[in-house]
Design an enzyme around this catalytic site. Structure first.
Site, PDB file in Angstrom:
ATOM      1  N   SER A 167       0.856  -1.255  -0.067  1.00 25.64           N
ATOM      2  CA  SER A 167      -0.053  -0.223   0.078  1.00 25.64           C
ATOM      3  C   SER A 167       0.892   1.274  -0.005  1.00 25.64           C
ATOM      4  O   SER A 167       0.290   2.268  -0.245  1.00 25.64           O
ATOM      5  CB  SER A 167      -0.947  -0.142   1.352  1.00 25.64           C
ATOM      6  OG  SER A 167      -1.498  -1.013   1.462  1.00 25.64           O
TER       7      SER A 167
ATOM      8  N   HIS B  56      -1.273  -2.774  -7.006  1.00 34.43           N
ATOM      9  CA  HIS B  56      -1.915  -2.602  -5.850  1.00 34.43           C
ATOM     10  C   HIS B  56      -3.371  -2.725  -6.115  1.00 34.43           C
ATOM     11  O   HIS B  56      -3.948  -1.820  -6.396  1.00 34.43           O
ATOM     12  CB  HIS B  56      -1.496  -1.143  -5.443  1.00 34.43           C
ATOM     13  CG  HIS B  56      -2.007  -0.762  -4.030  1.00 34.43           C
ATOM     14  ND1 HIS B  56      -2.734   0.293  -4.026  1.00 34.43           N
ATOM     15  CD2 HIS B  56      -2.152  -1.469  -2.887  1.00 34.43           C
ATOM     16  CE1 HIS B  56      -3.172   0.506  -2.717  1.00 34.43           C
ATOM     17  NE2 HIS B  56      -2.690  -0.626  -2.151  1.00 34.43           N
TER      18      HIS B  56
HETATM   19  N1  LIG Z   1      -6.155  -4.392   3.740  1.00 37.89           N
HETATM   20  C1  LIG Z   1      -6.364  -3.837   2.654  1.00 37.89           C
HETATM   21  O1  LIG Z   1      -7.620  -2.843   2.489  1.00 37.89           O
HETATM   22  C2  LIG Z   1      -5.435  -3.527   1.768  1.00 37.89           C
HETATM   23  C3  LIG Z   1      -5.660  -2.803   0.584  1.00 37.89           C
HETATM   24  C4  LIG Z   1      -4.426  -2.873  -0.451  1.00 37.89           C
HETATM   25  C5  LIG Z   1      -3.267  -3.321  -0.231  1.00 37.89           C
HETATM   26  N2  LIG Z   1      -3.234  -3.998   0.999  1.00 37.89           N
HETATM   27  C6  LIG Z   1      -1.879  -4.553   1.156  1.00 37.89           C
HETATM   28  O2  LIG Z   1      -1.742  -5.813   0.712  1.00 37.89           O
HETATM   29  C7  LIG Z   1      -0.737  -6.373   1.866  1.00 37.89           C
HETATM   30  C8  LIG Z   1      -1.410  -7.622   2.722  1.00 37.89           C
HETATM   31  O3  LIG Z   1      -2.505  -6.920   3.255  1.00 37.89           O
HETATM   32  P1  LIG Z   1      -3.679  -7.873   4.104  1.00 37.89           P
HETATM   33  O4  LIG Z   1      -4.838  -6.801   4.672  1.00 37.89           O
HETATM   34  O5  LIG Z   1      -4.135  -9.052   3.063  1.00 37.89           O
HETATM   35  O6  LIG Z   1      -3.094  -8.277   5.352  1.00 37.89           O
HETATM   36  P2  LIG Z   1      -3.553  -9.772   6.309  1.00 37.89           P
HETATM   37  O7  LIG Z   1      -2.704  -9.718   7.663  1.00 37.89           O
HETATM   38  O8  LIG Z   1      -4.915 -10.194   6.141  1.00 37.89           O
HETATM   39  O9  LIG Z   1      -2.499 -10.758   5.431  1.00 37.89           O
HETATM   40  C9  LIG Z   1      -1.037 -11.087   5.511  1.00 37.89           C
HETATM   41  C10 LIG Z   1      -0.988 -12.502   5.236  1.00 37.89           C
HETATM   42  O10 LIG Z   1       0.477 -12.631   4.972  1.00 37.89           O
HETATM   43  C11 LIG Z   1       0.766 -13.655   5.675  1.00 37.89           C
HETATM   44  N3  LIG Z   1       2.333 -13.880   5.901  1.00 37.89           N
HETATM   45  C12 LIG Z   1       3.066 -12.625   6.596  1.00 37.89           C
HETATM   46  N4  LIG Z   1       4.308 -13.053   6.603  1.00 37.89           N
HETATM   47  C13 LIG Z   1       4.468 -14.069   5.519  1.00 37.89           C
HETATM   48  C14 LIG Z   1       5.706 -14.615   4.903  1.00 37.89           C
HETATM   49  N5  LIG Z   1       6.833 -14.157   5.463  1.00 37.89           N
HETATM   50  N6  LIG Z   1       5.315 -15.610   3.842  1.00 37.89           N
HETATM   51  C15 LIG Z   1       4.027 -15.894   3.594  1.00 37.89           C
HETATM   52  N7  LIG Z   1       3.018 -15.338   4.010  1.00 37.89           N
HETATM   53  C16 LIG Z   1       3.251 -14.322   5.118  1.00 37.89           C
HETATM   54  C17 LIG Z   1       0.132 -13.952   6.771  1.00 37.89           C
HETATM   55  O11 LIG Z   1      -0.083 -15.304   7.428  1.00 37.89           O
HETATM   56  C18 LIG Z   1      -1.202 -13.493   6.345  1.00 37.89           C
HETATM   57  O12 LIG Z   1      -2.000 -14.429   5.786  1.00 37.89           O
HETATM   58  C19 LIG Z   1      -0.101  -5.410   2.700  1.00 37.89           C
HETATM   59  O13 LIG Z   1       1.081  -5.187   1.857  1.00 37.89           O
HETATM   60  C20 LIG Z   1      -1.122  -4.204   2.443  1.00 37.89           C
HETATM   61  O14 LIG Z   1      -0.766  -3.152   2.829  1.00 37.89           O
HETATM   62  C21 LIG Z   1      -4.160  -4.223   1.852  1.00 37.89           C
END
Ligand SMILES: NC(=O)c1ccc[n+]([C@@H]2O[C@H](COP(=O)([O-])OP(=O)(O)OC[C@H]3O[C@@H](n4cnc5c(N)ncnc54)[C@H](O)[C@@H]3O)[C@@H](O)[C@H]2O)c1
Length: 284
Positions: A118, A139
């Site tokens: 993000s 993204h």
């Molecule tokens: N939540 C949102 O609205 C949103 C929107 C756009 C982008 N993002 C971006 O997407 C990414 C993920 O966000 P999210 O909301 O899905 O988070 P989340 O916490 O729901 O999921 C993260 C996942 O990554 C896994 N993980 C962590 N370390 C790991 C590793 N070393 N190897 C493999 N898996 C691993 C975790 O087990 C978890 O399942 C972030 O970079 C976030 O900034 C989030």
């Protein structure tokens, strides 16, 4: 044309990305840290597909076929034949660079390494690999199966070919690409995060209740949801990490996370995914 995709991190975003790829007919492999993370991700995808069937957006057979196109693994070595991998692990630079460095050693030389970050500059992620020309930000927005926009962020080192292939991939998924410069927050979060933080400061200062702040924007500005409900949906930990990355980049006070946000994250009140944030989500 991309046919084989890998997704690392099957949380809120990774599960959505895997789902839309599978729904578009791609062969998908999904990896997460451990079996528990993979199971949670698989369940999330299954529930989302069921919801799509119930809403009449797809047939049961198509939903089953989509789920059948996704393979779940803890072993990144299985990504060796992927044409593109998207990392969607936690918004922590060291975790992302470690994942990208591993993918770099496994995927074919011309494969694209995409990040769903993000707010972390793509240049910094690219330098963790030996192929910064093939590293690009892709993204997605939450919920991925619903929202059409995908920001595509080439770094200074990203090749024109990678940029064109990433845009084509986004279009292949039926989404619309917006190309943004490699600045923390890109286009949407540069505008959205200060807005969410301002709403949290408003609640923190007792200016108005959470419900009234959200009603103000829903009823007064026709937003589909208010800023505090949206923060809960995004995840308060993700909002905090995005704000910190943007503060680090620009040193503007408007990006500093308010103390209330910090305390809520420390308390584990991360929003919808934790069952509690500004609101409670008892059924999750
Ligand atoms: N939540 C949102 O609205 C949103 C929107 C756009 C982008 N993002 C971006 O997407 C990414 C993920 O966000 P999210 O909301 O899905 O988070 P989340 O916490 O729901 O999921 C993260 C996942 O990554 C896994 N993980 C962590 N370390 C790991 C590793 N070393 N190897 C493999 N898996 C691993 C975790 O087990 C978890 O399942 C972030 O970079 C976030 O900034 C989030």
């Amino acid at each position: 044309m991309i046919e084989r995709v890998g997704v690392v991190g099957v949380g809120q975003m990774g599960s959505g990305i895997a789902e839309v790829c599978a729904r578009s007919g791609l062969d998908v492999i999904v990896a997460d840290e451990n079996a528990e993370g993979l199971k949670r991700g698989r369940d999330r995808i299954a529930v989302s597909l069921k919801r799509a069937v119930k809403a009449g957006k797809m047939s049961e057979a198509d939903a089953e076929a989509a789920l059948g196109r996704i393979r779940f693994t803890e072993d990144l070595q299985e990504f060796a034949d992927r044409q593109l991998a998207v990392e969607a692990v936690v918004e922590v630079e060291a975790v992302k660079t470690a994942v990208l460095a591993k993918l770099d050693l496994i995927l074919p030389e011309d494969a694209i390494l995409a990040s769903n970050t993000s707010s972390i500059p793509i240049m910094r992620l690219g330098t963790a690999t030996a192929r910064p020309h093939n590293v690009i930000g892709v993204h997605f927005f939450n919920p991925v199966p619903v929202l059409k926009l995908v920001e595509v962020i080439p770094s200074l080192a990203t090749s024109e070919d990678t940029r064109a292939r990433a845009v084509a991939f986004v279009e292949q998924l039926g989404k619309q690409a917006v190309v943004a410069q490699d600045r923390a927050g890109f286009v949407v979060n540069s505008l959205l995060i200060p807005y969410l933080l301002a709403a949290i400061r408003m609640a923190e200062g007792g200016f108005a209740s959470a419900e009234d702040i959200d009603s103000g924007m829903v009823l007064g500005c026709a937003h589909p949801m208010g800023p505090l409900a949206l923060s809960d949906l995004i995840g308060l930990d993700t909002v905090k990490l995005a704000a910190e990355a943007m503060y680090e980049e620009f040193k503007e006070p408007l990006y500093t996370p308010p103390a209330l946000l910090l305390r809520m994250v420390e308390a584990g009140r991360l929003g919808r995914k934790a069952g509690r944030g500004f609101y409670e989500y008892p059924s999750l």
